[in-house]
Each structure stands twice: as C-alpha cells, then as structure tokens.
Design an enzyme around this catalytic site. Structure first.
Site, PDB file in Angstrom:
ATOM      1  CB  CYS A 249      -9.872  -6.234  -6.895  1.00 36.52           C
ATOM      2  SG  CYS A 249      -8.387  -5.912  -7.874  1.00 36.52           S
TER       3      CYS A 249
ATOM      4  CD  GLU B  18      -2.939  -1.304   2.192  1.00 33.86           C
ATOM      5  OE1 GLU B  18      -2.808  -0.585   3.210  1.00 33.86           O
ATOM      6  OE2 GLU B  18      -3.900  -2.074   2.027  1.00 33.86           O
TER       7      GLU B  18
ATOM      8  CB  CYS C  77      -3.648  -6.486  -5.745  1.00 29.09           C
ATOM      9  SG  CYS C  77      -5.126  -5.488  -5.529  1.00 29.09           S
TER      10      CYS C  77
ATOM     11  CD  GLU D  64      -4.823 -10.930  -5.869  1.00 28.31           C
ATOM     12  OE1 GLU D  64      -4.250  -9.916  -5.431  1.00 28.31           O
ATOM     13  OE2 GLU D  64      -5.956 -11.293  -5.513  1.00 28.31           O
TER      14      GLU D  64
HETATM   15  O1  LIG Z   1      -7.394 -10.160  -3.700  1.00 27.13           O
HETATM   16  C1  LIG Z   1      -7.023  -9.128  -3.112  1.00 27.13           C
HETATM   17  C2  LIG Z   1      -7.900  -8.275  -2.429  1.00 27.13           C
HETATM   18  C3  LIG Z   1      -7.378  -7.158  -1.808  1.00 27.13           C
HETATM   19  N1  LIG Z   1      -6.045  -6.910  -1.861  1.00 27.13           N
HETATM   20  C4  LIG Z   1      -5.474  -5.757  -1.132  1.00 27.13           C
HETATM   21  C5  LIG Z   1      -5.600  -4.411  -1.736  1.00 27.13           C
HETATM   22  C6  LIG Z   1      -5.482  -3.524  -0.514  1.00 27.13           C
HETATM   23  O2  LIG Z   1      -4.108  -3.335  -0.176  1.00 27.13           O
HETATM   24  C7  LIG Z   1      -6.126  -4.355   0.588  1.00 27.13           C
HETATM   25  C8  LIG Z   1      -7.550  -3.951   0.912  1.00 27.13           C
HETATM   26  O3  LIG Z   1      -8.334  -3.932  -0.235  1.00 27.13           O
HETATM   27  O4  LIG Z   1      -6.081  -5.685   0.132  1.00 27.13           O
HETATM   28  C9  LIG Z   1      -5.173  -7.733  -2.518  1.00 27.13           C
HETATM   29  O5  LIG Z   1      -3.959  -7.524  -2.546  1.00 27.13           O
HETATM   30  N2  LIG Z   1      -5.708  -8.803  -3.161  1.00 27.13           N
HETATM   31 ZN   LIG Z   2      -6.468  -6.658  -6.981  1.00 26.24          ZN
END
Ligand SMILES: O=c1ccn([C@H]2C[C@H](O)[C@@H](CO)O2)c(=O)[nH]1
Ligand SMILES: [Zn+2]
Length: 135
Positions: A83, A41, A50, A52
C-alpha cells in the site's frame, strides 16, 4: 534462513481474520540481519497493521535503521502490491536502489528498486528551510 524463506514463513503467522489475506514481509538490514513481519488485523479495522510495518518495527526495535533488501509475499493473483503508506515507510529506511521483490504463492515475482516502488517519494529534500513557516 533466506530473505524469501523468512517472508513465506512469517506469512503463516499473519493474523487476518477479517480480510483473510495473509501477508509476509522480510527485510535485510545493513548489518545483514533479517527481520520479518506479518499483517496484524483488528476488529476496529483501521487499527490493523501491514506486514511491512511489522518488519520495519522489528528492525528499529533491534537498533537498526537501514534496510538493503525487501521481500513481500501474499496469496494474490499478481505479486502483492504494498500500500502507499508502506511504500513511504520502506522509503524511510531504504535507499533509491534498495531491491524490492514482490511475490505470490505461485512463484510469480517482480523485482524493482525502491525508486520504482515509490517514484517521487516525499523526502528530506522537500522540507528545506524555504518551505518552513510560510503562511
Ligand atoms: O502489502 C501489503 C498489502 C496488504 N496488506 C494487508 C493489510 C490488510 O491486513 C490485508 C488486506 O489489505 O493485507 C499488507 O500487510 N501488506
Ligand atoms: Zn501497507
């Protein structure tokens, strides 16, 4: 290390001070190598990435562009739900039958195919010549 263990382990390194929601993702490449990624983040919230995306970036940086299996884990009630953007990113490098497992820390998991994770994925077949240069 197994795909599952890799996802759980990398989740520990997630940088999520704003959401406090740590996610770990691991993918197996066609060559059989495991690549892992966590969410990273940023104080400028939209700049966060994310888990992934991190795993995919690691695979591509190592010279591979095909994945055969995906495992994503987070501390969620239900198995974590990737997401929309990540679903499209995974579809870019996986096939319709690629196995995707989503998990939480309590051992609840759900397994599906890529086609089930992202039905109707936007793909090359949507970009045929007939649809170019139309105004
Ligand atoms: O599959 C997912 C879902 C959410 N997030 C992260 C994005 C953000 O940093 C936090 C909250 O949404 O989780 C991921 O990395 N992967
Ligand atoms: Zn994502």
């Amino acid at each position: 290390m197994s795909l599952e263990k890799a996802a759980f382990a990398v989740r520990e390194n997630a940088y999520a001070p704003y959401s406090n929601f740590k996610v770990g993702a691991a993918i197996t490449s066609e060559a059989g190598t495991i690549y892992a990624g966590c969410n990273v983040e940023n104080i400028a919230y939209p700049e966060g990435t994310c888990a992934e995306a991190g795993a995919i970036a690691a695979m591509v940086a190592s010279g591979e562009t095909k994945l055969t299996e995906v495992f994503v884990v987070a501390d969620s009630k239900q198995p974590v739900s990737p997401c929309g953007g990540c679903r499209q990113k995974l579809a870019e490098f996986g096939g319709k039958d690629t196995v995707v497992t989503l998990a939480n820390l309590d051992g609840v998991r759900v397994t599906m195919t890529m086609a089930e994770l992202l039905p109707g994925a936007f793909g090359a077949d949507h970009m045929d010549a007939d649809h170019q240069d139309r105004d």
